[in-house]
Design an enzyme around this catalytic site. Structure first.
Site, short mmCIF file in Angstrom:
data_model
loop_
_atom_site.label_atom_id
_atom_site.label_comp_id
_atom_site.label_asym_id
_atom_site.label_seq_id
_atom_site.Cartn_x
_atom_site.Cartn_y
_atom_site.Cartn_z
N THR A 95 31.36 40.47 -28.01
CA THR A 95 31.92 39.68 -29.11
C THR A 95 31.55 38.22 -28.91
O THR A 95 31.81 37.64 -27.87
CB THR A 95 33.45 39.84 -29.15
OG1 THR A 95 33.78 41.22 -29.31
CG2 THR A 95 34.05 39.05 -30.30
N LYS A 171 32.73 41.03 -36.83
CA LYS A 171 33.56 41.30 -35.64
C LYS A 171 34.59 40.20 -35.42
O LYS A 171 35.73 40.48 -35.04
CB LYS A 171 32.67 41.47 -34.41
CG LYS A 171 33.45 41.75 -33.11
CD LYS A 171 34.26 43.05 -33.19
CE LYS A 171 35.16 43.26 -31.98
NZ LYS A 171 34.43 43.56 -30.74
N LYS A 239 40.04 34.40 -25.76
CA LYS A 239 38.64 34.10 -26.10
C LYS A 239 38.34 34.42 -27.57
O LYS A 239 37.79 33.58 -28.30
CB LYS A 239 37.70 34.90 -25.21
CG LYS A 239 36.22 34.83 -25.60
CD LYS A 239 35.36 35.75 -24.79
CE LYS A 239 35.50 37.22 -25.16
NZ LYS A 239 34.77 37.57 -26.42
#
Length: 296
Positions: A95, A171, A239
């Site tokens: 990601t 995503k 994150k």
């Protein structure tokens, strides 16, 4: 097909095992000896560094934490690039933000290897079943070269267009939803416990009614069992929700719910819970209100 998998974490291990079951010649790469031992016990070849992958590897699945690790795994001093066959395809599944995905795709093109911007979802169980969802973008020849790999690791592959970065964008939006859903699931369970509801009955009611979400059902089941072993850790959503806010900031787009959820995950990390399962962001509410969690 000669395939390398870099990153034998919860998703990468599942992908590597699924590729092995599909009959591919698979080498799993991870710096952790325990991860290598697990994959070797399943019959796969292993490497401690990307530079130790077999020569003429035809496809490379990269399932590390972020863009920086992906770049190092591909193009760093111990990177995999010299081990790839001419015309090999990189399936980049960490990601990351769309700008990072586009930059990596340009580097791959300069070195005449194919690149598929292909983040994944589904969790550790679906990864081991070969049933992940892949959100991919890239040129048609990259999709073609990666076809046997995608068939082995996923039951749904979205072709989102030819431009790298689209897969990463989708995503990041997905992670906005996932992170907010986990945070609000924890908030709801914590509120119910504080108000005196039986947590297992609360769970059964919610999962049979309209307020349910996949994240509530999945993560709160672990909270009920007191199982904080990380399938996806709190640190991941610190994150990933950071990627959401970064992308939104660049678009002058407000994301107040994602920002609040990120602060809750950050608080959990500050409490020393960063390596725990992300559903245990509920410990933020525990710290604030003194509730007792199931199993404690």
């Amino acid at each position: 097909m000669k395939v390398g998998v870099i990153g034998l974490g919860s998703m990468g291990m599942g992908a590597a095992l699924s590729l092995l079951r599909a009959g591919h010649e698979v080498t799993g790469c991870d710096m952790r000896e325990a991860a290598r031992a697990e994959f070797a016990a399943a019959g796969g070849a292993v490497a401690a560094k990307a530079s130790e992958l077999p020569q003429d590897t035809e496809a490379l699945v990269v399932l590390v934490v972020n863009a920086a690790q992906t770049e190092a795994a591909l193009f760093g001093e111990d990177g995999a690039l010299p081990r790839l066959a001419p015309g090999a395809v990189i399936v980049s599944s960490a990601t990351m933000g769309p700008d990072a995905a586009r930059a990596l795709a340009r580097k791959a093109a300069e070195r005449q290897v194919l690149y598929l911007d292909a983040p994944v979802s589904g969790g550790a169980v679906r990864a081991r079943e070969g049933a992940m969802t892949v959100m991919a973008s890239g040129p048609a020849n990259a999709f073609g070269a990666a076809g046997p790999v995608l068939d082995a690791i996923a039951t749904k592959v979205w072709n989102l267009g030819e431009e790298p970065g689209i897969g990463a964008t989708v995503k990041v939006v997905h992670q906005l939803l996932a992170g907010v859903h986990i945070a609000v699931a924890a908030e709801a369970m914590a509120l119910g416990i504080r108000a005196g509801a039986d947590p297992r009955q609360l769970y059964e009611v919610v999962t049979s009614a309209a307020g349910n979400s996949w994240m509530f059902e999945n993560r709160m089941a672990r909270v009920l069992d007191g199982d904080d072993a990380p399938r996806s850790a709190v640190d991941i959503f610190v994150k990933d929700l950071g990627l959401v806010t970064d992308m939104a900031r660049g678009l002058d787009f407000p994301v107040p719910l994602a920002s609040q959820a990120q602060q809750l995950f950050t608080a959990a990390r500050a409490m020393g819970q960063g390596g725990k399962d992300d559903g245990f962001v509920i410990r933020v509410w525990q710290a604030m209100t003194g509730i007792k969690l199931p199993g404690e």
